[in-house]
Scaffold this active site. Structure first.
Site, short mmCIF file in Angstrom:
data_model
loop_
_atom_site.label_atom_id
_atom_site.label_comp_id
_atom_site.label_asym_id
_atom_site.label_seq_id
_atom_site.Cartn_x
_atom_site.Cartn_y
_atom_site.Cartn_z
N GLU A 95 -4.76 -13.99 -33.50
CA GLU A 95 -3.73 -13.35 -32.68
C GLU A 95 -2.89 -12.37 -33.50
OE1 GLU A 95 -1.48 -16.28 -30.42
OE2 GLU A 95 -3.26 -17.50 -30.06
N HIS A 149 0.83 -14.03 -36.28
CA HIS A 149 1.90 -13.21 -35.71
C HIS A 149 2.90 -12.93 -36.84
CE1 HIS A 149 0.49 -13.61 -31.63
NE2 HIS A 149 0.43 -14.93 -31.75
N ASN A 191 -6.35 -24.15 -33.28
CA ASN A 191 -5.65 -22.87 -33.43
C ASN A 191 -4.14 -23.10 -33.54
OD1 ASN A 191 -5.91 -19.87 -33.16
ND2 ASN A 191 -4.67 -20.15 -31.31
N ASP A 245 -0.72 -9.66 -35.02
CA ASP A 245 0.14 -8.51 -34.72
C ASP A 245 1.22 -8.46 -35.79
OD1 ASP A 245 1.83 -10.58 -33.67
OD2 ASP A 245 1.35 -10.04 -31.60
N GLU A 279 -1.75 -25.29 -31.10
CA GLU A 279 -0.33 -25.54 -31.45
C GLU A 279 0.10 -26.99 -31.29
OE1 GLU A 279 1.86 -22.64 -29.14
OE2 GLU A 279 0.77 -20.96 -30.03
O1 G3I Z 1 2.30 -10.83 -14.88
C1 G3I Z 1 3.64 -11.31 -14.64
C2 G3I Z 1 4.47 -10.22 -14.01
O2 G3I Z 1 3.95 -9.91 -12.74
C3 G3I Z 1 5.92 -10.69 -13.91
O3 G3I Z 1 6.72 -9.63 -13.45
C4 G3I Z 1 6.44 -11.13 -15.27
C5 G3I Z 1 7.84 -11.70 -15.21
O4 G3I Z 1 8.07 -12.65 -16.20
O5 G3I Z 1 5.59 -12.14 -15.77
C6 G3I Z 1 4.24 -11.70 -15.97
O6 G3I Z 1 3.48 -12.75 -16.50
C7 G3I Z 1 3.73 -13.05 -17.86
C8 G3I Z 1 2.42 -12.94 -18.62
O7 G3I Z 1 2.64 -13.32 -19.96
C9 G3I Z 1 1.86 -11.51 -18.61
O8 G3I Z 1 2.63 -10.66 -19.39
C10 G3I Z 1 4.26 -14.46 -17.94
O9 G3I Z 1 5.52 -14.56 -17.33
C11 G3I Z 1 4.36 -14.87 -19.39
O10 G3I Z 1 4.70 -16.24 -19.47
C12 G3I Z 1 3.02 -14.66 -20.09
O11 G3I Z 1 3.23 -14.98 -21.44
C13 G3I Z 1 2.08 -15.20 -22.23
C14 G3I Z 1 2.29 -16.50 -23.01
O12 G3I Z 1 1.29 -16.67 -24.00
C15 G3I Z 1 2.23 -17.71 -22.10
O13 G3I Z 1 0.99 -17.80 -21.47
C16 G3I Z 1 1.95 -14.02 -23.16
O14 G3I Z 1 1.56 -12.85 -22.42
C17 G3I Z 1 0.89 -14.32 -24.23
O15 G3I Z 1 0.85 -13.27 -25.15
C18 G3I Z 1 1.24 -15.62 -24.92
O16 G3I Z 1 0.23 -15.89 -25.86
C19 G3I Z 1 0.48 -16.92 -26.81
C20 G3I Z 1 -0.82 -17.60 -27.10
O17 G3I Z 1 -1.43 -18.07 -25.93
C21 G3I Z 1 -0.65 -18.73 -28.11
N1 G3I Z 1 0.00 -18.26 -29.32
C22 G3I Z 1 1.24 -17.54 -29.10
C23 G3I Z 1 1.07 -16.39 -28.13
C24 G3I Z 1 2.34 -15.60 -27.95
O18 G3I Z 1 3.32 -16.39 -27.34
#
Ligand code: G3I
Length: 373
Positions: free
Chosen positions: A291, A259, A223, A293, A175
């Site tokens: 990715e 997405h 990516n 969906d 990105e």
């Molecule tokens: O696991 C904790 C949980 O314990 C807590 O209660 C909760 C409260 O916010 O957070 C949870 O962690 C989250 C984690 O996802 C697991 O679900 C983080 O806050 C959250 O920031 C994290 O977001 C991820 C994001 O990237 C940032 O890393 C998303 O799951 C993930 O799907 C997303 O993936 C990105 C790709 O890397 C790049 N392209 C876009 C894609 C979607 O945004």
């Protein structure tokens, strides 16, 4: 033709081995002798078309039997959804082993190896989820460009080195472009950047060169999202990719995140999607759908049918492209998807399995596309 033949041979073999196992009784009834063959999985159907079917996953969920069983049965590849990102894998300052936290991602790698799966790495350079110690150091000006360069080189070398031989392909940079095709202002590019500010994509190339040095056998990908069709962002990525290829910079392919919502399902958009992938293939680059969906605003039958249709069409576009080698969904069950949180509950239900791990129409549509002539 090839796929059907392979599927037929697979099913015939399966039936033969099951029949052989029952073969001690020579007077079996027809019913006894014809056990229901188990249905072909996505990973098997994908392999028959030389397409790797992947899913993003998280190690903490592997203890849930339905999660682990579905992942291993249906997918040929795992990509850590978050646990290889800088802030997770390199949470403490420094460059020695104590600064890194490999255990969660290692758990996914071990799971993959136990189930004959590949691992795709995500991601070495991203402006999000940078470790607090880096962001804080830059804000406090204790980390300037020179230090940042050393930090990123160490990070890439250590992480790609740690997974050398186990991660077959990396999203090296994720990105880096804005929607208008300009370079995104980020900590790595220009704020303060690693010393290559105002030199365009030179900092991206540098990251690829460090990754290549750390693991010369890994395939290296750029990516991005919203670059699936021909638009200013994909034009900019294309210009960069063409330049890298022409100068021998170590890039192997492009990851298209995909997405989508249902609006993507129109002929003009899908034509542009196919044409865009083709121009990258024509450069000799590999294409990974990384990715995928398809979010909807309610899980009603109409939406799920429309979602399935789009999943099928995306699968077909990939299959028809000569270098599209990976089709990966971002998660696989609606139980765990980034969509509901990000879209504040107004969108969701974006994946091929529902929140009880039941196959949705989208699953059948992917399978049907994989098994089509
Ligand atoms: O696991 C904790 C949980 O314990 C807590 O209660 C909760 C409260 O916010 O957070 C949870 O962690 C989250 C984690 O996802 C697991 O679900 C983080 O806050 C959250 O920031 C994290 O977001 C991820 C994001 O990237 C940032 O890393 C998303 O799951 C993930 O799907 C997303 O993936 C990105 C790709 O890397 C790049 N392209 C876009 C894609 C979607 O945004």
């Amino acid at each position: 033709m090839f796929a059907h033949r392979t599927t037929y041979l697979f099913l015939a073999g399966l039936l033969a081995s099951q029949t052989a196992a029952l073969g001690q009784n020579p007077v079996m009834t027809r019913q006894d002798a014809s056990p229901q063959p188990r249905s072909v999985t996505l990973r098997e159907a994908g392999s028959a078309r030389r397409l790797i079917i992947g899913a993003a996953a998280s190690p903490g969920r592997l203890s849930e039997p339905q999660y682990a069983d579905t992942l291993a049965a249906q997918f040929r590849q795992i990509e850590p959804e978050i646990h290889m990102k800088f802030g997770f894998i390199h949470p403490r300052p420094g460059s020695d082993a104590s600064a890194y936290d490999f255990a969660p991602a290692d758990k996914l790698v071990a799971f993959a190896q136990a189930h004959d799966m590949l691992v795709r790495g995500h991601c070495l350079v991203w402006h999000q989820r940078v470790a607090d110690w880096v962001v804080g150091g830059v804000a406090a000006k204790t980390i300037g460009s020179e230090q940042l360069k050393a930090i990123l080189q160490n990070h890439i070398s250590t992480v790609a080195g740690h997974y050398a031989g186990n991660v077959w392909a990396w999203d090296v940079v994720n990105e880096a472009f804005n929607d208008d095709g300009s370079l995104r202002s980020t900590i790595w590019y220009d704020s303060p950047g690693i010393g290559l500010k105002d030199r365009g994509t030179a900092y991206i190339e540098q990251a690829f060169r460090w990754a290549h040095a750390a693991d010369p056998k890994a395939k290296l990908f750029y990516n991005d999202y919203e670059a699936e069709v021909i638009n200013p962002k994909s034009d900019a990525i294309y210009t960069m990719a063409k330049d890298f290829v022409a100068r021998g910079a170590p890039i192997d392919g492009i990851g298209f995140q995909a997405h989508f919502d249902l609006a993507f399902d129109n002929p003009k958009t899908l034509d542009s999607f196919a044409a865009n992938l083709k121009r990258f293939s024509d450069l000799g680059l590999e294409i990974h759908i990384t990715e995928l969906d398809v979010r909807v605003n309610a899980p009603n039958a109409t939406n799920l049918a429309a979602q399935a249709a789009l999943y099928g069409k995306v699968t077909t576009v990939c299959l028809q492209n000569p270098t599209c080698r990976v089709l990966q969904t971002w998660g696989f069950t609606d139980k765990y998807s980034w969509i509901p949180a990000y879209f504040k509950g107004k969108q969701g239900w974006a994946l091929p399995f529902d929140d009880s791990y039941q196959k949705k129409p989208a699953y059948n549509a992917i399978l049907k596309a994989l098994e089509a002539k």
